[in-house]
Design a protein around this motif. Sequence first.
Motif, PDB file in Angstrom:
ATOM      1  N   ALA A  97       4.906  -6.496   0.692  1.00  0.00           N
ATOM      2  CA  ALA A  97       5.416  -6.552   2.066  1.00  0.00           C
ATOM      3  C   ALA A  97       6.915  -6.809   2.056  1.00  0.00           C
ATOM      4  O   ALA A  97       7.399  -7.664   1.316  1.00  0.00           O
ATOM      5  CB  ALA A  97       4.701  -7.651   2.841  1.00  0.00           C
ATOM      6  N   SER A  98       7.653  -6.029   2.829  1.00  0.00           N
ATOM      7  CA  SER A  98       9.109  -6.143   2.988  1.00  0.00           C
ATOM      8  C   SER A  98       9.901  -5.915   1.700  1.00  0.00           C
ATOM      9  O   SER A  98      11.099  -6.140   1.674  1.00  0.00           O
ATOM     10  CB  SER A  98       9.495  -7.506   3.578  1.00  0.00           C
ATOM     11  N   ASN A 135      -1.793   2.821   4.020  1.00  0.00           N
ATOM     12  CA  ASN A 135      -0.627   1.990   4.341  1.00  0.00           C
ATOM     13  C   ASN A 135      -0.619   1.643   5.825  1.00  0.00           C
ATOM     14  O   ASN A 135      -1.050   2.437   6.664  1.00  0.00           O
ATOM     15  CB  ASN A 135       0.675   2.733   4.016  1.00  0.00           C
ATOM     16  N   THR A 136      -0.081   0.480   6.142  1.00  0.00           N
ATOM     17  CA  THR A 136       0.179   0.103   7.527  1.00  0.00           C
ATOM     18  C   THR A 136       1.641   0.364   7.866  1.00  0.00           C
ATOM     19  O   THR A 136       1.972   0.798   8.961  1.00  0.00           O
ATOM     20  CB  THR A 136      -0.149  -1.398   7.749  1.00  0.00           C
ATOM     21  N   ASN A 137       2.516   0.117   6.906  1.00  0.00           N
ATOM     22  CA  ASN A 137       3.954   0.303   7.089  1.00  0.00           C
ATOM     23  C   ASN A 137       4.402   1.651   6.537  1.00  0.00           C
ATOM     24  O   ASN A 137       3.698   2.286   5.761  1.00  0.00           O
ATOM     25  CB  ASN A 137       4.727  -0.814   6.367  1.00  0.00           C
ATOM     26  N   ASN A 138       5.607   2.050   6.923  1.00  0.00           N
ATOM     27  CA  ASN A 138       6.219   3.269   6.387  1.00  0.00           C
ATOM     28  C   ASN A 138       6.785   3.025   4.999  1.00  0.00           C
ATOM     29  O   ASN A 138       7.134   1.897   4.645  1.00  0.00           O
ATOM     30  CB  ASN A 138       7.376   3.724   7.285  1.00  0.00           C
ATOM     31  N   ASN A 191       9.519  -0.772   1.571  1.00  0.00           N
ATOM     32  CA  ASN A 191       8.427  -1.004   2.507  1.00  0.00           C
ATOM     33  C   ASN A 191       9.085  -1.375   3.826  1.00  0.00           C
ATOM     34  O   ASN A 191       9.894  -2.298   3.893  1.00  0.00           O
ATOM     35  CB  ASN A 191       7.548  -2.148   1.981  1.00  0.00           C
ATOM     36  N   SER A 192       8.735  -0.672   4.900  1.00  0.00           N
ATOM     37  CA  SER A 192       9.437  -0.861   6.173  1.00  0.00           C
ATOM     38  C   SER A 192       9.127  -2.161   6.889  1.00  0.00           C
ATOM     39  O   SER A 192       9.815  -2.500   7.855  1.00  0.00           O
ATOM     40  CB  SER A 192       9.120   0.303   7.127  1.00  0.00           C
ATOM     41  N   GLY A 193       8.108  -2.902   6.456  1.00  0.00           N
ATOM     42  CA  GLY A 193       7.779  -4.084   7.235  1.00  0.00           C
ATOM     43  C   GLY A 193       7.101  -5.184   6.446  1.00  0.00           C
ATOM     44  O   GLY A 193       6.854  -5.075   5.240  1.00  0.00           O
TER      45      GLY A 193
END
Length: 168
Positions: free
Chosen positions: A59-60, A95-98, A152-154
């Motif tokens: 994440a991030s 995936n949840t994020n881009n 990771n976008s988020g």
Amino acid sequence: MPTTLVATAKAAISAQYANVLEFGGVEQTLKYSTAAAFSDGAGANQAQKLFTDQRTLAASANETLDLSGVLQDVFGATLTFTKIKAILVKAAEGNTNNVVVGGAASNGWVGPFGATTDTVAVKPGGTVMFVAPDANGYAVTAGTADQLKVANSGAGTGVTYDIVIVGV
């Protein structure tokens, strides 16, 4: 014995587009595809090196892929790209994020982007591919323009992506 490479980069869209009317209908059928074939070599429509991997970012998180002298091929040889002829990034469907590609903080690889700070967001399940079959490809310059950032976008969840790079 030296390695050799033969590759094809293709993209295709097939579609059936219909409008059902009261007394009939109208329909369009689309079958569109494009492909670039590469033989072994360093000129137009040629490539010599292949990098493939499936990678996961927390994440991030982000990572920077050094296109000149760090990545290794399937045989364990270090790849020093000078030109990228094709690059594909596929974000995992789960995936949840881009997956954000581009925008390295220093020594950024411009490649298909307009500037080193430009990025492209690959949505979950999405794919982006850039192909440059001409003799120049997308230039890679060791030490000044060879870093490809992937992020990771988020927050909250990790992302997984596949990457394929064909080059010289």
